[in-house]
Scaffold this active site. Structure first.
Site, PDB file in Angstrom:
ATOM      1  N   GLU A   1    -103.052 -53.221 -27.032  1.00  0.00           N
ATOM      2  CA  GLU A   1    -103.326 -53.998 -28.232  1.00  0.00           C
ATOM      3  C   GLU A   1    -103.709 -55.432 -27.880  1.00  0.00           C
ATOM      4  O   GLU A   1    -104.589 -56.038 -28.509  1.00  0.00           O
ATOM      5  CB  GLU A   1    -102.105 -53.997 -29.149  1.00  0.00           C
ATOM      6  CG  GLU A   1    -101.712 -52.634 -29.677  1.00  0.00           C
ATOM      7  CD  GLU A   1    -100.865 -51.819 -28.713  1.00  0.00           C
ATOM      8  OE1 GLU A   1    -100.475 -50.694 -29.069  1.00  0.00           O
ATOM      9  OE2 GLU A   1    -100.581 -52.302 -27.591  1.00  0.00           O
TER      10      GLU A   1
ATOM     11  N   GLY B   1    -103.128 -52.980 -14.829  1.00  0.00           N
ATOM     12  CA  GLY B   1    -104.292 -53.790 -15.154  1.00  0.00           C
ATOM     13  C   GLY B   1    -105.568 -53.428 -14.438  1.00  0.00           C
ATOM     14  O   GLY B   1    -106.559 -54.158 -14.544  1.00  0.00           O
ATOM     15  N   GLU B   2    -105.602 -52.301 -13.723  1.00  0.00           N
ATOM     16  CA  GLU B   2    -106.789 -51.944 -12.952  1.00  0.00           C
ATOM     17  C   GLU B   2    -107.554 -50.752 -13.518  1.00  0.00           C
ATOM     18  O   GLU B   2    -108.615 -50.411 -12.996  1.00  0.00           O
ATOM     19  CB  GLU B   2    -106.400 -51.612 -11.510  1.00  0.00           C
ATOM     20  CG  GLU B   2    -105.835 -52.766 -10.719  1.00  0.00           C
ATOM     21  CD  GLU B   2    -105.716 -52.417  -9.242  1.00  0.00           C
ATOM     22  OE1 GLU B   2    -106.514 -52.942  -8.453  1.00  0.00           O
ATOM     23  OE2 GLU B   2    -104.839 -51.605  -8.905  1.00  0.00           O
TER      24      GLU B   2
ATOM     25  N   ASN C   1    -106.683 -44.627 -25.028  1.00  0.00           N
ATOM     26  CA  ASN C   1    -108.057 -45.060 -25.257  1.00  0.00           C
ATOM     27  C   ASN C   1    -109.036 -44.267 -24.391  1.00  0.00           C
ATOM     28  O   ASN C   1    -108.954 -44.296 -23.165  1.00  0.00           O
ATOM     29  CB  ASN C   1    -108.161 -46.552 -24.941  1.00  0.00           C
ATOM     30  CG  ASN C   1    -109.462 -47.164 -25.433  1.00  0.00           C
ATOM     31  OD1 ASN C   1    -110.404 -46.450 -25.759  1.00  0.00           O
ATOM     32  ND2 ASN C   1    -109.513 -48.471 -25.489  1.00  0.00           N
TER      33      ASN C   1
ATOM     34  N   PRO D   1    -100.584 -43.233 -13.347  1.00  0.00           N
ATOM     35  CA  PRO D   1     -99.508 -43.100 -14.345  1.00  0.00           C
ATOM     36  C   PRO D   1     -99.488 -44.280 -15.316  1.00  0.00           C
ATOM     37  O   PRO D   1     -99.936 -45.390 -14.989  1.00  0.00           O
ATOM     38  CB  PRO D   1     -98.237 -43.068 -13.493  1.00  0.00           C
ATOM     39  CG  PRO D   1     -98.702 -42.745 -12.115  1.00  0.00           C
ATOM     40  CD  PRO D   1    -100.056 -43.349 -11.997  1.00  0.00           C
TER      41      PRO D   1
ATOM     42  N   GLU E   1    -112.806 -46.507 -22.848  1.00  0.00           N
ATOM     43  CA  GLU E   1    -112.913 -47.222 -21.573  1.00  0.00           C
ATOM     44  C   GLU E   1    -113.586 -46.353 -20.520  1.00  0.00           C
ATOM     45  O   GLU E   1    -114.430 -46.830 -19.745  1.00  0.00           O
ATOM     46  CB  GLU E   1    -111.530 -47.657 -21.101  1.00  0.00           C
ATOM     47  CG  GLU E   1    -110.870 -48.673 -21.993  1.00  0.00           C
ATOM     48  CD  GLU E   1    -109.427 -48.953 -21.595  1.00  0.00           C
ATOM     49  OE1 GLU E   1    -108.933 -50.050 -21.919  1.00  0.00           O
ATOM     50  OE2 GLU E   1    -108.796 -48.088 -20.955  1.00  0.00           O
TER      51      GLU E   1
END
Length: 441
Positions: free
Chosen positions: A68, A321-322, A347, A279, A350
């Site tokens: 979010e 974050g990758e 999502n 994961p 992406e």
């Protein structure tokens, strides 16, 4: 009658949240000791600011977690571009979101942890930051936040608004419908992420005049790649060159059994196969890798800097974050959080943005709207499978037939580009006309 009942129920909630404040404080301390809260900044969760408030108008964006929060960043950037006089305050709840988002926000944005929804914490937070308006992301409907903001004359917006089936049923109950309708009446703007979600908010008695549409912000995928990150991605591409590759992303506990079972079938046909497992939670990745190592399998762990060598068939990504970058190194992406009952998907856009052939399981929750939009644009853009056997069959076809693979990759990319176009501009126009123009003129 309904409004009076809603106020009564809210009064009971406020009294309970006030009475439970000491226990919630102890719970926060416990979470801090468990590494679940930031070791130094956890007092922010009690409304204690750690940074000074600049002079002038301030707009507060709040999101619960990483997905979010990332969805809000393009809107924040547009806000800074169109209204440079505004100070932007961003809050999230989770420590994992903080570690990633702090490096992605534009310069000048103030980043804090969100206060818990108790009267004291919320009063302290709102009293210190004095926002002119609040923009909540998706489903952050906290009674004390909303009612206190309204009482202080702070305008409210809910963007990319959604409600899970479970939450909708709960709020629709006779006891809670009066209070949710009271809360929703305090908003100046609600932008649901789909038509179905718009209907849900109307059924919860949100005023129809404040409900507007723009598209799902999670279709908007921005690149945040630093030079160091780009180098590691390029290194991975080199290591994976000339090997069949697929990735299972956002995998939850239990789903690794499905993925590893499929891997065992595929590797019999493709001995040099590399299965990338990402994961949802990094510690889960370490558990998977440890188990596979004990079994003697060729596994590499990203956090350890392990290289993909000739004997490596499984690459476990236990970092945060990758994911968006990693989609660029695989032609096939299987989106997790969708293979076991009770899960609600993740999502899928992406992976489409990166040009992957996109597959997902049967349990996709509110992401069913995103999937349907992509499939309506092009049926090849997303393939939904019923479980392990269909996933095996689908992957075998993709590895065997390059024309089918390329058709699905191109369909996913085209669907992403079409459906993501103009969303940020539409959200900004609504925020400007329905929220900011009236309080900052």
């Amino acid at each position: 009658m309904a409004a009076t009942r809603g106020k009564l129920i809210y009064t009971i909630y406020r009294a309970l949240s006030y009475g439970l404040s000491p226990l919630l404080y102890l719970h926060l301390r416990w979470r801090k000791n468990q590494g679940l809260e930031h070791p130094l900044r956890w007092p922010e969760r009690l409304g204690h600011a750690s940074l000074p408030r600049p002079q002038g108008p301030l707009l507060w964006f709040h999101a619960v977690s990483l997905g979010e929060g990332v969805a809000a960043i393009p809107v924040i950037k547009e806000c800074i571009r169109m209204r440079p006089e505004l100070t932007i305050l961003m809050t999230t709840t989770t420590a994992s979101a903080f570690e990633v988002i702090k490096n992605r926000l534009p310069n000048g944005v103030i980043y804090q942890f969100a206060p818990i929804d108790t009267p004291n914490a919320m009063d302290a937070f709102l009293g210190y930051w004095k926002p002119n308006a609040i923009v909540l992301i998706e489903s952050e409907l906290w009674p004390n936040l909303i009612m206190d903001a309204s009482r202080k004359g702070i305008a409210l917006a809910l963007i990319n608004a959604r409600m899970s089936t479970k939450s909708f049923k709960r709020w629709s109950s006779p006891w809670l419908l009066p209070v949710i309708s009271l809360m929703l009446s305090k908003f100046s703007l609600i932008i649901p992420l789909s038509t179905m979600q718009a209907i849900n908010f109307q059924l919860l008695l949100a005023p129809p005049s404040i409900i507007n549409s723009s598209g799902d912000l999670k279709f908007v995928v921005e690149d945040f790649v630093s030079e160091d990150e780009m180098k590691t991605i390029e290194d991975l591409k080199v290591q994976l060159a000339h090997r069949p590759v697929w990735m299972a992303s956002s995998i939850h506990k239990g789903e690794e059994e499905v993925i590893l079972a499929v891997h065992k079938v595929l590797i019999k046909v493709h001995p040099d196969l590399v299965t990338i497992i990402v994961p949802r939670h990094p510690e889960h990745g370490q558990e998977i890798a440890y188990k596979l190592q004990k079994e003697g399998q060729g596994v590499a762990l990203r956090s350890q800097g392990d290289k993909i060598i000739s004997g490596t068939n499984i690459y476990v990504v236990d970092t945060l974050g990758e994911l968006r970058h990693l989609y660029w190194i695989t032609p096939i992406a299987v989106i997790g959080g969708s293979f076991l009952p009770g899960f609600t998907g993740h999502n899928i856009s992406e992976a489409g943005a990166a040009g992957c052939a996109v597959l997902t399981g049967p349990h996709v929750g509110h992401f069913s709207c995103m999937m349907s939009e992509m499939q309506q644009f092009n049926p090849l853009s997303v393939l939904q499978v019923s479980g392990k056997l269909e996933l095996e069959e689908a992957l075998e076809v993709l590895f065997r037939d390059n024309k089918v693979l390329e058709a699905r990759r191109e369909a996913a990319k085209q669907a992403y580009h079409s459906l993501s176009s103009g969303i940020v501009a539409r959200v900004w126009d609504l925020l400007e006309s329905k929220l900011l123009k009236h309080i900052l003129s």
